[in-house]
Design an enzyme around this catalytic site. Sequence first.
Site, PDB file in Angstrom:
ATOM      1  N   SER A   1     -71.522  21.575  -6.680  1.00 52.04           N
ATOM      2  CA  SER A   1     -70.522  21.191  -6.157  1.00 52.04           C
ATOM      3  C   SER A   1     -70.558  20.829  -4.553  1.00 52.04           C
ATOM      4  CB  SER A   1     -69.320  22.186  -6.532  1.00 52.04           C
ATOM      5  OG  SER A   1     -69.451  23.308  -5.597  1.00 52.04           O
TER       6      SER A   1
ATOM      7  N   ASP B   1     -71.613  17.656  -8.420  1.00 50.34           N
ATOM      8  CA  ASP B   1     -70.553  17.986  -9.226  1.00 50.34           C
ATOM      9  C   ASP B   1     -69.301  17.318  -8.426  1.00 50.34           C
ATOM     10  OD1 ASP B   1     -69.164  18.946 -11.319  1.00 50.34           O
ATOM     11  OD2 ASP B   1     -69.032  20.787 -10.621  1.00 50.34           O
TER      12      ASP B   1
ATOM     13  N   GLU C   1     -65.232   9.725 -13.693  1.00 56.85           N
ATOM     14  CA  GLU C   1     -64.339  10.556 -14.450  1.00 56.85           C
ATOM     15  C   GLU C   1     -62.793   9.767 -14.525  1.00 56.85           C
ATOM     16  OE1 GLU C   1     -63.477  14.584 -13.131  1.00 56.85           O
ATOM     17  OE2 GLU C   1     -61.388  14.523 -13.498  1.00 56.85           O
TER      18      GLU C   1
ATOM     19  N   HIS D   1     -60.667  23.677 -15.441  1.00 55.48           N
ATOM     20  CA  HIS D   1     -61.879  24.687 -14.615  1.00 55.48           C
ATOM     21  C   HIS D   1     -61.282  26.049 -14.474  1.00 55.48           C
ATOM     22  CE1 HIS D   1     -62.859  20.539 -12.766  1.00 55.48           C
ATOM     23  NE2 HIS D   1     -63.781  20.652 -13.315  1.00 55.48           N
ATOM     24  N   GLY D   2     -62.257  27.083 -14.520  1.00 53.22           N
ATOM     25  CA  GLY D   2     -61.612  28.292 -14.260  1.00 53.22           C
ATOM     26  C   GLY D   2     -61.318  28.945 -15.580  1.00 53.22           C
TER      27      GLY D   2
ATOM     28  N   GLY E   1     -65.795  24.124 -19.365  1.00 60.39           N
ATOM     29  CA  GLY E   1     -66.449  24.704 -20.691  1.00 60.39           C
ATOM     30  C   GLY E   1     -66.411  26.280 -20.826  1.00 60.39           C
TER      31      GLY E   1
ATOM     32  N   ASN F   1     -70.049  21.471 -19.020  1.00 64.39           N
ATOM     33  CA  ASN F   1     -69.933  21.848 -17.740  1.00 64.39           C
ATOM     34  C   ASN F   1     -69.411  23.525 -17.976  1.00 64.39           C
ATOM     35  OD1 ASN F   1     -70.814  19.408 -16.959  1.00 64.39           O
ATOM     36  ND2 ASN F   1     -69.089  19.335 -15.320  1.00 64.39           N
ATOM     37  N   VAL F   2     -70.635  24.449 -17.402  1.00 65.53           N
ATOM     38  CA  VAL F   2     -70.232  26.043 -17.184  1.00 65.53           C
ATOM     39  C   VAL F   2     -70.317  26.340 -16.141  1.00 65.53           C
ATOM     40  CG1 VAL F   2     -70.705  28.065 -18.320  1.00 65.53           C
ATOM     41  CG2 VAL F   2     -70.854  25.919 -19.807  1.00 65.53           C
TER      42      VAL F   2
ATOM     43  N   THR G   1     -67.613  29.179 -14.401  1.00 64.91           N
ATOM     44  CA  THR G   1     -66.850  30.375 -14.266  1.00 64.91           C
ATOM     45  C   THR G   1     -67.337  31.700 -15.243  1.00 64.91           C
ATOM     46  OG1 THR G   1     -64.943  29.131 -13.987  1.00 64.91           O
ATOM     47  CG2 THR G   1     -64.335  31.248 -14.809  1.00 64.91           C
TER      48      THR G   1
HETATM   49  P1  13P Z   1     -65.622  26.316 -16.034  1.00 67.10           P
HETATM   50  O1  13P Z   1     -64.857  26.708 -14.596  1.00 67.10           O
HETATM   51  O2  13P Z   1     -64.858  26.243 -17.026  1.00 67.10           O
HETATM   52  O3  13P Z   1     -66.799  26.906 -15.892  1.00 67.10           O
HETATM   53  O4  13P Z   1     -66.148  24.528 -15.628  1.00 67.10           O
HETATM   54  C1  13P Z   1     -66.856  24.279 -14.701  1.00 67.10           C
HETATM   55  C2  13P Z   1     -66.808  22.814 -14.404  1.00 67.10           C
HETATM   56  O5  13P Z   1     -66.284  21.916 -15.181  1.00 67.10           O
HETATM   57  C3  13P Z   1     -67.595  22.185 -13.306  1.00 67.10           C
HETATM   58  O6  13P Z   1     -67.446  20.692 -13.038  1.00 67.10           O
END
Ligand code: 13P
Length: 287
Positions: A50, A82, A134, A180-181, A210, A230-231, A233
């Site tokens: 990111s 990202d 997106e 996200h989160g 994700g 995407n993962v 968190t």
């Molecule tokens: P999470 O916060 O669910 O892990 O998602 C990460 C994400 O989508 C990054 O773009």
Amino acid sequence: MPLVSMNAFLPQAKSEGFAVGQFNMNNLEFVQAIIEAGKEEQSPLIFGASEGAIRYMGLSNVVALAKVAAEESGLPVALHLDHGSSFEMVMKCIQAGFSSVMFDGSHYPFEENIRLTKKVVEAAHAVGVSVEGELGTIGGVEDDLEVADEDAMIADPDEAIRFWEETQVDALAIAVGTAHGMYQGEPQIRYDVIEKVSKQVDAPIVLHGGSGVPDESIKKAISLGVGKINVNTENQVASSKVIRQLLSEQPDLIDPRKYLGPAREAIKEVVKAKMRLFGSSNKAVKS
Ligand code: 13P
């Protein structure tokens, strides 16, 4: 293997019905954990960086770490920006060595998002870099991005299909109810939107947010056309839990290797489990 574009594995993911994980880099230990998981699972993978992570680690460190990991592992690995926020940021990352970029124009009016994304695709494709676009607004908090639940907006399937036809992005992130989160309760995923869009576009759908999505929901989303997930968190939660416990149990602990090492193991286990769940294990095609 040198870093590859996502086109080295996403078309296969879509045709064979699996998804490739984007695991975000936060520091050296994240990079090591993610690549070790990939090696043990023989899975292709995407390092997500990111803008916040790039500011924290430094652009050339991000590229150097990803390159070394890819080369030493022999796996197909993409380094992907990202939520890139501008054409300039995207270009800066491509020049530095990224093999893939996301341009997030979702906060622009629809036609402007198409115009800006097209510009990114033209420039990126000219140098073999893949692009994710997106549509819709994904809720939650990720670094600089913060979207309140009431402002999250499910993507319109017809607009998503037109967006892809016009931009020719290689991966299409559409807001379908994930965030996200961490979640309060379970996300309500709009499988109908995934299905409708996926049938009409060649590119795989990207599921952001994700972490914390139940396994069965992930499997269903993949079966309907999600090819990139995407993962971040869940890796942050698992690693900080280990560090918190070790430091509270051993107040004299000062050697970072003694708490970051176990934290790295925790991340590796999360990533390995995701690769198995996404069906990407043993899908690495070596050069
Ligand atoms: P999470 O916060 O669910 O892990 O998602 C990460 C994400 O989508 C990054 O773009």
